[in-house]
Design a protein around this motif. Sequence first.
Motif, short mmCIF file in Angstrom:
data_model
loop_
_atom_site.label_atom_id
_atom_site.label_comp_id
_atom_site.label_asym_id
_atom_site.label_seq_id
_atom_site.Cartn_x
_atom_site.Cartn_y
_atom_site.Cartn_z
N LYS A 21 0.83 -1.21 0.00
CA LYS A 21 0.00 0.00 0.00
C LYS A 21 0.86 1.26 0.00
O LYS A 21 0.55 2.23 -0.69
CB LYS A 21 -0.93 0.01 1.21
N GLU A 24 2.29 1.67 -3.46
CA GLU A 24 1.22 2.10 -4.37
C GLU A 24 0.96 3.59 -4.21
O GLU A 24 0.84 4.32 -5.19
CB GLU A 24 -0.05 1.31 -4.09
N HIS A 25 0.90 4.05 -2.97
CA HIS A 25 0.68 5.49 -2.71
C HIS A 25 1.85 6.31 -3.25
O HIS A 25 1.64 7.37 -3.86
CB HIS A 25 0.50 5.74 -1.22
N GLU A 26 3.07 5.81 -3.04
CA GLU A 26 4.26 6.52 -3.52
C GLU A 26 4.26 6.62 -5.04
O GLU A 26 4.60 7.66 -5.61
CB GLU A 26 5.51 5.79 -3.03
N ALA A 27 3.85 5.55 -5.72
CA ALA A 27 3.82 5.57 -7.18
C ALA A 27 2.72 6.50 -7.70
O ALA A 27 2.91 7.19 -8.69
CB ALA A 27 3.59 4.16 -7.72
N GLU A 28 1.57 6.53 -7.02
CA GLU A 28 0.48 7.42 -7.43
C GLU A 28 0.87 8.88 -7.26
O GLU A 28 0.53 9.72 -8.10
CB GLU A 28 -0.79 7.12 -6.62
N GLU A 29 1.58 9.16 -6.17
CA GLU A 29 1.99 10.54 -5.90
C GLU A 29 3.00 11.02 -6.94
O GLU A 29 2.92 12.15 -7.41
CB GLU A 29 2.60 10.60 -4.50
N GLY A 30 3.96 10.16 -7.28
CA GLY A 30 4.91 10.46 -8.34
C GLY A 30 6.03 11.42 -7.97
O GLY A 30 6.80 11.82 -8.83
N THR A 35 9.72 6.22 -8.06
CA THR A 35 8.47 6.02 -8.78
C THR A 35 8.66 5.28 -10.11
O THR A 35 7.92 4.33 -10.38
CB THR A 35 7.74 7.36 -9.00
N VAL A 39 6.81 1.62 -10.86
CA VAL A 39 5.86 1.46 -11.97
C VAL A 39 6.40 0.44 -12.97
O VAL A 39 5.66 -0.43 -13.45
CB VAL A 39 5.58 2.81 -12.65
#
Length: 66
Positions: A21, A24-30, A35, A39
């Motif tokens: 989780k 996932e949050h780190e990748a969404e934030e970018g 990141t 991805v």
Amino acid sequence: MSESSEHSGQGHTHGVVEEVKSLEHEAEEGASARTPAIVLSGVTLVVFAILLVVMAIAFTAYYLSK
């Protein structure tokens, strides 16, 4: 199996889920330097899974057609 070993297994699973989780949050934030690696790893896993399914279907079709 003892009760303490059952709880330690659940704790480990909970830690893994929390890490996923977090990634996932780190990748969404970018905003992180990690990141692209996160991805790319996710895309690689999805492509590998699709490739395995396609290869399994192809080999099954080949052996059934003989």
